[in-house]
Write an enzyme that holds these catalytic residues in place. Sequence first.
Site, short mmCIF file in Angstrom:
data_model
loop_
_atom_site.label_atom_id
_atom_site.label_comp_id
_atom_site.label_asym_id
_atom_site.label_seq_id
_atom_site.Cartn_x
_atom_site.Cartn_y
_atom_site.Cartn_z
N CYS A 105 -16.53 3.67 29.94
CA CYS A 105 -17.10 2.38 30.32
C CYS A 105 -16.16 1.24 29.94
O CYS A 105 -15.03 1.20 30.39
CB CYS A 105 -18.48 2.26 29.67
SG CYS A 105 -19.51 0.94 30.29
N HIS A 106 -16.60 0.31 29.12
CA HIS A 106 -15.80 -0.84 28.70
C HIS A 106 -14.82 -0.48 27.57
O HIS A 106 -14.08 -1.35 27.10
CB HIS A 106 -16.69 -1.99 28.24
CG HIS A 106 -17.38 -2.68 29.36
ND1 HIS A 106 -18.53 -2.19 29.94
CD2 HIS A 106 -17.08 -3.82 30.02
CE1 HIS A 106 -18.91 -3.01 30.91
NE2 HIS A 106 -18.05 -4.00 30.98
#
Length: 178
Positions: A105-106
Amino acid sequence: MPEQRRKVAVLVEDDYEDLELWYPYFRLIEAGYEPVLIGPRSGSYRGKHGYEATAALSADKADPRDLIGLVIPGGWAPDRLRRHDAVVELVRSVSDLGSVIGSICHGGSLLVSANVVRGKKVTSFRSIEMDLINAGARYMDREVVVDGSLITSRKPDDLPAFMREVLRALKAQRTKSD
């Protein structure tokens, strides 16, 4: 293999994506590894959905040579983690040692700050695609991308594929170390 080399850091900060921390954490245990929650400081952190996680160790006290790998969960935590020099240095050092790094993800934003994506194939949540490209990475929109000891994924739906590849890489790393 020395017992301490079964440790895998799982980075934590406030606003981590709960699934992206706990799914890898418990899969690592299930596979015989010792996940160690590491944050900018030891102590309690709260996930985006309210689950609490307690870091046993602060990044400045962590020795990358004791780790066989490191996992960076997503959520908004990576943006908080990248503000701490000790966390950035830990990620860079683990990468320099050739140990396994899994980022979902991030989490890629912390990889950018650690300067470990240049020339690497990666994926992430779509909102940081350009950050990774601008840092020299070769971006691919796939559920999981493996480039050597770097494993990246996009979102919680990708967790089964992500952990399959992280565990495969850890096993290869362990075999190489024996």
